[in-house]
Write an enzyme that holds these catalytic residues in place. Sequence first.
Site, PDB file in Angstrom:
ATOM      1  N   ARG A 130      -8.992  -3.324  -4.407  1.00 34.61           N
ATOM      2  CA  ARG A 130      -9.734  -4.462  -3.921  1.00 34.61           C
ATOM      3  C   ARG A 130     -10.495  -4.301  -2.550  1.00 34.61           C
ATOM      4  O   ARG A 130     -11.749  -4.788  -2.204  1.00 34.61           O
ATOM      5  CB  ARG A 130      -8.925  -5.904  -3.944  1.00 34.61           C
ATOM      6  CG  ARG A 130      -8.763  -6.158  -5.290  1.00 34.61           C
ATOM      7  CD  ARG A 130      -9.814  -6.573  -6.482  1.00 34.61           C
ATOM      8  NE  ARG A 130      -9.369  -6.978  -7.491  1.00 34.61           N
ATOM      9  CZ  ARG A 130      -8.886  -8.125  -7.891  1.00 34.61           C
ATOM     10  NH1 ARG A 130      -8.930  -8.984  -6.992  1.00 34.61           N
ATOM     11  NH2 ARG A 130      -8.562  -8.598  -9.001  1.00 34.61           N
ATOM     12  N   HIS A 160      -2.429  -6.336  -4.006  1.00 37.01           N
ATOM     13  CA  HIS A 160      -2.799  -6.769  -2.946  1.00 37.01           C
ATOM     14  C   HIS A 160      -1.668  -6.254  -1.992  1.00 37.01           C
ATOM     15  O   HIS A 160      -0.459  -6.202  -2.272  1.00 37.01           O
ATOM     16  CB  HIS A 160      -3.298  -8.073  -2.386  1.00 37.01           C
ATOM     17  CG  HIS A 160      -4.532  -8.588  -3.023  1.00 37.01           C
ATOM     18  ND1 HIS A 160      -4.368  -9.643  -3.629  1.00 37.01           N
ATOM     19  CD2 HIS A 160      -5.678  -8.061  -2.886  1.00 37.01           C
ATOM     20  CE1 HIS A 160      -5.668 -10.188  -4.109  1.00 37.01           C
ATOM     21  NE2 HIS A 160      -6.296  -9.086  -3.404  1.00 37.01           N
ATOM     22  N   CYS A 247      -1.524 -16.717  -1.846  1.00 36.53           N
ATOM     23  CA  CYS A 247      -2.880 -16.512  -2.126  1.00 36.53           C
ATOM     24  C   CYS A 247      -3.671 -18.045  -2.095  1.00 36.53           C
ATOM     25  O   CYS A 247      -4.769 -18.072  -2.226  1.00 36.53           O
ATOM     26  CB  CYS A 247      -2.935 -15.952  -3.773  1.00 36.53           C
ATOM     27  SG  CYS A 247      -2.129 -14.483  -3.755  1.00 36.53           S
TER      28      CYS A 247
HETATM   29  N1  GLY Z   1      -6.267 -13.300 -10.525  1.00 34.96           N
HETATM   30  C1  GLY Z   1      -6.325 -12.861  -9.100  1.00 34.96           C
HETATM   31  C2  GLY Z   1      -7.357 -11.866  -8.763  1.00 34.96           C
HETATM   32  O1  GLY Z   1      -7.159 -10.885  -9.624  1.00 34.96           O
HETATM   33  O2  GLY Z   1      -8.009 -11.708  -7.883  1.00 34.96           O
END
Ligand code: GLY
Length: 254
Positions: A130, A160, A247
């Site tokens: 990400r 993450h 989160c």
């Molecule tokens: N479902 C959390 C994400 O993938 O960002």
Amino acid sequence: MLIAMTRGVSPDMGRCELTHLAREVIDLDLARAQHRQYEACLAALGCEIRRLPPEPALPDSVFVEDTALVLDELALIARPGAASRRPETQSVAEALKPYRSLATIQAPGTLDGGDVLRIGRALYVGLSSRSDPAGLEQLRAAVAPWGYTVRGVPVDGCLHLKSAVTQVAEDTLLINPAWVDSSAFGNLNLLEVDPSEPLAANALLIDTTVLFPAAYPSTRRRLEEQGISVKVVEVSELAKAEGGVTCCSLIFNE
Ligand code: GLY
């Protein structure tokens, strides 16, 4: 005063992004009840809850941590690595404007808030599926005037950085060393998750108490054996959407 920004569960959460988990049916009513309980725990730990406007069409919008990094000096609006999540940031930027000056990660860089672990004035940035080096460099430039150090940490096997490591006391991190290199964290004490609970490293430290998922009792015992105060919360339905306890909030001093 500590503010916790949260956002309610989208009715579309069943269509959330999934990277390392298989899709399971999410009980939306239970997810909403667990989220309310999570907010109640934050309030009991001294946070004032500020709910963001709902985003019913954005499946992952309950996971507000990924949309921004809020420091004492500024708020950095993220550019999530998953394109489906980018529309989540607009309302977060609006909500943060009264509290902080804003900077924004620009394309093509990507950065998810879940990839930024702040320990004092050190920012560890997960290089994950990400968040990329271009996002990291933009973060580095944005925080340079305030003397933060920024260090990239490769993440492998989880979503993450904060799926793999979080702070659980002033000088202690809870870590799954299978997903992140322990040597990245210098002189900090490292407490490993129980090997039977690989997802247990995501804990939320508020003052001196750790908010921690009910699903990981063996790791919870490890925390308590270190004298760490633990408040347990049931987040099974949110976990099915690949979200943890960090989160679901953005926590900062007013
Ligand atoms: N479902 C959390 C994400 O993938 O960002």
